[in-house]
Motif scaffolding. Structure first.
Motif, PDB file in Angstrom:
ATOM      1  N   GLU A 349       0.848  -1.198   0.000  1.00 53.62           N
ATOM      2  CA  GLU A 349       0.000   0.000   0.000  1.00 53.62           C
ATOM      3  C   GLU A 349       0.880   1.244   0.000  1.00 53.62           C
ATOM      4  N   TRP A 350       0.598   2.133  -0.930  1.00 48.55           N
ATOM      5  CA  TRP A 350       1.354   3.381  -1.067  1.00 48.55           C
ATOM      6  C   TRP A 350       0.638   4.499  -0.335  1.00 48.55           C
ATOM      7  N   PRO A 351       1.365   5.487   0.183  1.00 47.06           N
ATOM      8  CA  PRO A 351       0.714   6.667   0.763  1.00 47.06           C
ATOM      9  C   PRO A 351      -0.150   7.382  -0.274  1.00 47.06           C
ATOM     10  N   SER A 352      -1.228   7.968   0.187  1.00 51.88           N
ATOM     11  CA  SER A 352      -2.172   8.602  -0.745  1.00 51.88           C
ATOM     12  C   SER A 352      -1.519   9.733  -1.532  1.00 51.88           C
ATOM     13  N   ASP A 353      -0.605  10.495  -0.889  1.00 54.25           N
ATOM     14  CA  ASP A 353       0.066  11.591  -1.595  1.00 54.25           C
ATOM     15  C   ASP A 353       0.951  11.076  -2.720  1.00 54.25           C
ATOM     16  N   TRP A 354       1.467   9.865  -2.574  1.00 52.96           N
ATOM     17  CA  TRP A 354       2.355   9.303  -3.572  1.00 52.96           C
ATOM     18  C   TRP A 354       1.605   8.786  -4.797  1.00 52.96           C
ATOM     19  N   THR A 355       0.318   8.551  -4.648  1.00 55.95           N
ATOM     20  CA  THR A 355      -0.471   8.014  -5.759  1.00 55.95           C
ATOM     21  C   THR A 355      -1.252   9.099  -6.499  1.00 55.95           C
ATOM     22  N   GLN A 356      -1.102  10.342  -6.074  1.00 53.75           N
ATOM     23  CA  GLN A 356      -1.810  11.455  -6.707  1.00 53.75           C
ATOM     24  C   GLN A 356      -0.810  12.409  -7.330  1.00 53.75           C
ATOM     25  N   SER A 357      -1.241  13.082  -8.375  1.00 50.05           N
ATOM     26  CA  SER A 357      -0.385  14.065  -9.040  1.00 50.05           C
ATOM     27  C   SER A 357      -1.230  15.241  -9.492  1.00 50.05           C
ATOM     28  N   GLU A 358      -0.608  16.379  -9.590  1.00 49.39           N
ATOM     29  CA  GLU A 358      -1.272  17.589 -10.069  1.00 49.39           C
ATOM     30  C   GLU A 358      -0.979  17.753 -11.560  1.00 49.39           C
ATOM     31  N   ILE A 359      -2.038  17.911 -12.351  1.00 46.79           N
ATOM     32  CA  ILE A 359      -1.910  18.026 -13.797  1.00 46.79           C
ATOM     33  C   ILE A 359      -1.876  19.503 -14.180  1.00 46.79           C
ATOM     34  N   ILE A 360      -0.828  19.918 -14.865  1.00 49.51           N
ATOM     35  CA  ILE A 360      -0.680  21.282 -15.371  1.00 49.51           C
ATOM     36  C   ILE A 360      -0.885  21.245 -16.887  1.00 49.51           C
ATOM     37  N   THR A 361      -1.730  22.133 -17.381  1.00 50.47           N
ATOM     38  CA  THR A 361      -2.005  22.179 -18.821  1.00 50.47           C
ATOM     39  C   THR A 361      -1.298  23.380 -19.442  1.00 50.47           C
ATOM     40  N   LEU A 362      -0.584  23.125 -20.533  1.00 47.83           N
ATOM     41  CA  LEU A 362       0.137  24.164 -21.259  1.00 47.83           C
ATOM     42  C   LEU A 362      -0.351  24.187 -22.705  1.00 47.83           C
ATOM     43  N   PRO A 363      -0.787  25.331 -23.222  1.00 50.75           N
ATOM     44  CA  PRO A 363      -1.293  25.383 -24.600  1.00 50.75           C
ATOM     45  C   PRO A 363      -0.174  25.200 -25.618  1.00 50.75           C
ATOM     46  N   LYS A 364      -0.437  24.373 -26.630  1.00 48.71           N
ATOM     47  CA  LYS A 364       0.500  24.229 -27.737  1.00 48.71           C
ATOM     48  C   LYS A 364       0.319  25.350 -28.758  1.00 48.71           C
ATOM     49  N   VAL A 365      -0.899  25.870 -28.868  1.00 52.90           N
ATOM     50  CA  VAL A 365      -1.235  26.936 -29.811  1.00 52.90           C
ATOM     51  C   VAL A 365      -1.714  28.144 -29.004  1.00 52.90           C
ATOM     52  N   PRO A 366      -1.216  29.355 -29.260  1.00 48.41           N
ATOM     53  CA  PRO A 366      -1.642  30.525 -28.488  1.00 48.41           C
ATOM     54  C   PRO A 366      -3.145  30.750 -28.586  1.00 48.41           C
ATOM     55  N   GLY A 367      -3.774  30.925 -27.418  1.00 51.97           N
ATOM     56  CA  GLY A 367      -5.191  31.245 -27.374  1.00 51.97           C
ATOM     57  C   GLY A 367      -6.120  30.105 -27.731  1.00 51.97           C
ATOM     58  N   THR A 368      -5.648  28.872 -27.761  1.00 49.18           N
ATOM     59  CA  THR A 368      -6.496  27.750 -28.155  1.00 49.18           C
ATOM     60  C   THR A 368      -7.569  27.482 -27.103  1.00 49.18           C
ATOM     61  N   LEU A 369      -8.717  26.992 -27.564  1.00 51.54           N
ATOM     62  CA  LEU A 369      -9.828  26.639 -26.687  1.00 51.54           C
ATOM     63  C   LEU A 369     -10.068  25.130 -26.658  1.00 51.54           C
ATOM     64  N   GLU A 370      -9.266  24.372 -27.389  1.00 49.77           N
ATOM     65  CA  GLU A 370      -9.419  22.935 -27.477  1.00 49.77           C
ATOM     66  C   GLU A 370      -8.549  22.246 -26.420  1.00 49.77           C
ATOM     67  N   CYS A 371      -9.140  21.298 -25.701  1.00 46.60           N
ATOM     68  CA  CYS A 371      -8.365  20.550 -24.704  1.00 46.60           C
ATOM     69  C   CYS A 371      -7.273  19.724 -25.369  1.00 46.60           C
ATOM     70  N   SER A 372      -7.566  19.194 -26.565  1.00 44.81           N
ATOM     71  CA  SER A 372      -6.603  18.334 -27.245  1.00 44.81           C
ATOM     72  C   SER A 372      -5.372  19.090 -27.730  1.00 44.81           C
ATOM     73  N   LYS A 373      -5.434  20.410 -27.769  1.00 43.99           N
ATOM     74  CA  LYS A 373      -4.303  21.216 -28.204  1.00 43.99           C
ATOM     75  C   LYS A 373      -3.524  21.774 -27.017  1.00 43.99           C
ATOM     76  N   HIS A 374      -3.589  21.066 -25.921  1.00 46.84           N
ATOM     77  CA  HIS A 374      -2.829  21.411 -24.720  1.00 46.84           C
ATOM     78  C   HIS A 374      -1.892  20.263 -24.383  1.00 46.84           C
ATOM     79  N   ARG A 375      -0.787  20.596 -23.781  1.00 48.11           N
ATOM     80  CA  ARG A 375       0.171  19.615 -23.294  1.00 48.11           C
ATOM     81  C   ARG A 375      -0.010  19.481 -21.783  1.00 48.11           C
ATOM     82  N   THR A 376      -0.065  18.266 -21.283  1.00 46.03           N
ATOM     83  CA  THR A 376      -0.269  18.039 -19.857  1.00 46.03           C
ATOM     84  C   THR A 376       1.047  17.617 -19.193  1.00 46.03           C
ATOM     85  N   ILE A 377       1.275  18.165 -18.020  1.00 46.36           N
ATOM     86  CA  ILE A 377       2.461  17.846 -17.220  1.00 46.36           C
ATOM     87  C   ILE A 377       2.002  17.398 -15.844  1.00 46.36           C
TER      88      ILE A 377
END
Length: 413
Positions: A349-377
């Motif tokens: 069993e892993w600690p709960s903090d170790w099994t969760q991550s925060e997703i940061i979205t970065l746009p690939k195209v300036p001003g895009t409104l599409e989720c698919s045109k974002h890069r996730t980190i």
């Protein structure tokens, strides 16, 4: 301000005229630091030994919380950075030598000012103020007080510029630019002006080529030494690429634009669930106890090696712990990690903090409104990376013999 009661007089005068930030010159205070006077904060720097020179800032109580950084440069220059809208503000307070000082001291102090200006954030509003002890003049060559100066500029008048082109830092090129500007004001059709235009272009072209060669050589050196972060920073300087700005909203599955923060968060949750959902068949569970599958315990040497491999300058995960903090903990952290990892190794069993991550979205195209045109980190907890590195190293012992020579170049073990 070295006399008793002078600071209170300055503070009361600043309150009378409703100032938020007051730049001070010739404070005559020694060393550097900050002093709270009736809610106002005084940031100062001076000589270490004698009560001479000195500069500082007196900041209004409600403006103190907007102070991002105060940097004493010398007993004649200090900078302060304020959080403001639409852009942060950087203020440089100076107190330059008088004409009675030695020429070497005067030139050295004025040569320091352009370097301080270049180190300021490029996107900030820049204010350079103080006592220059120089006659600015009525022309606009020095971009200090425009055409409303008095008389003519003397030889010690500073040329303060903030250029976006780092290769234009040579005084010879700047002098050519000033000569071209003056020739244009006199007669932009004269042969002198055309000759200066060619000279400026040639000098700038050579300076840019030399700057590119130097930065490229430095990037190659940092790449060969394994410093990928510095390599990317240098490449970004050469390419001049800027990060695309995110749009004002995001589109849902039906193409409608969402503007509310809660709706946007729900949309990203839905998109992330679909993006990272695995349809691969799950392997059958092995009912054997974990210790029977892998009898070897986690050794302290493995933990130390994994901690050393943590990269610096990475964002923290859900627990708010940075990799540098784990490295600085020494043997105390190693022993604590040993207990946690042994518990995970025995229970599965892993600690709960170790099994969760925060997703940061970065746009690939300036001003895009599409989720698919974002890069996730994904921002993972650095403590979990220690165990993951240990597991990776153990798996490499079994996987490496199975990799063909044709695929060896893609291997990251």
């Amino acid at each position: 301000m070295n006399d008793c009661g002078k600071l209170d007089q300055v503070r009361m005068e600043a309150e009378r005229v409703s100032l938020h930030v007051l730049g001070l010159a010739e404070t005559r205070w020694t060393s550097s630091g900050q002093v709270n006077t009736n809610g106002w904060m005084l940031y100062y720097v001076g000589d270490d030994n004698v009560h001479q020179r000195g500069v500082g800032f007196l900041v209004l109580p409600k403006t103190v919380k907007s102070v991002l950084k105060v940097q004493p440069i010398s007993d004649r220059i200090i900078t302060i950075r304020l959080n403001a809208k639409p852009k942060p503000i950087t203020i440089i307070q100076i107190y330059m030598p008088t004409t009675e000082a030695d020429d070497e001291e005067i030139l050295s102090k004025y040569a320091m000012l352009p370097k301080v200006v270049d180190e300021c954030p490029k996107k900030d509003r820049l204010v350079v103020m103080g006592d220059f002890n120089a006659q600015i003049g009525a022309d606009r060559h020095h971009m200090s007080c425009g055409r409303y100066g008095v008389g003519e500029a003397n030889e010690h008048c500073p040329a303060v510029r903030k250029t976006e082109k780092p290769w234009i830092d040579d005084l010879a090129i700047q002098d050519l630019i000033l000569q071209r500007r003056q020739a244009k004001l006199n007669n932009f059709q004269s042969p002198e002006y055309r000759h200066l235009c060619k000279a400026v272009k040639t000098a700038c072209r050579r300076a840019k080529r030399k700057w590119l060669d130097d930065v490229s050589a430095e990037a190659d050196k940092s790449f060969r030494s394994g410093n990928s972060k510095q390599t990317y920073q240098l490449i970004r300087q050469i390419s001049g690429r800027k990060c695309p700005q995110a749009g004002i909203g995001i589109k849902d599955e039906n193409g409608e634009i969402l503007y509310e923060a809660a709706s946007i968060r729900d949309r990203w949750t839905e998109y992330g669930t679909q993006l990272f959902h695995s349809v691969a068949p799950r392997l059958p569970q092995d009912e054997r106890r974990p210790e029977l599958l892998e009898p070897e315990i986690i050794m302290l040497s493995e933990i130390r090696t994994a901690i050393k491999k943590l990269k610096a300058g990475k964002a923290a995960g859900q627990d708010g712990i940075y990799g540098e903090m784990i490295k600085a903990g020494g043997e105390t952290v190693v022993q604590a990690m040993k207990e946690i990892i042994d518990n995970i190794w025995n229970t599965g069993e892993w600690p709960s903090d170790w099994t969760q991550s925060e997703i940061i979205t970065l746009p690939k195209v300036p001003g895009t409104l599409e989720c698919s045109k974002h890069r996730t980190i994904s921002l993972l907890c650095h403590a979990s990376k220690v165990l993951l590195e240990i597991i990776r190293c153990r798996l490499a012992h079994y996987i490496m013999p199975q990799i063909a020579e044709e695929q060896f170049w893609i291997c990251c073990w």
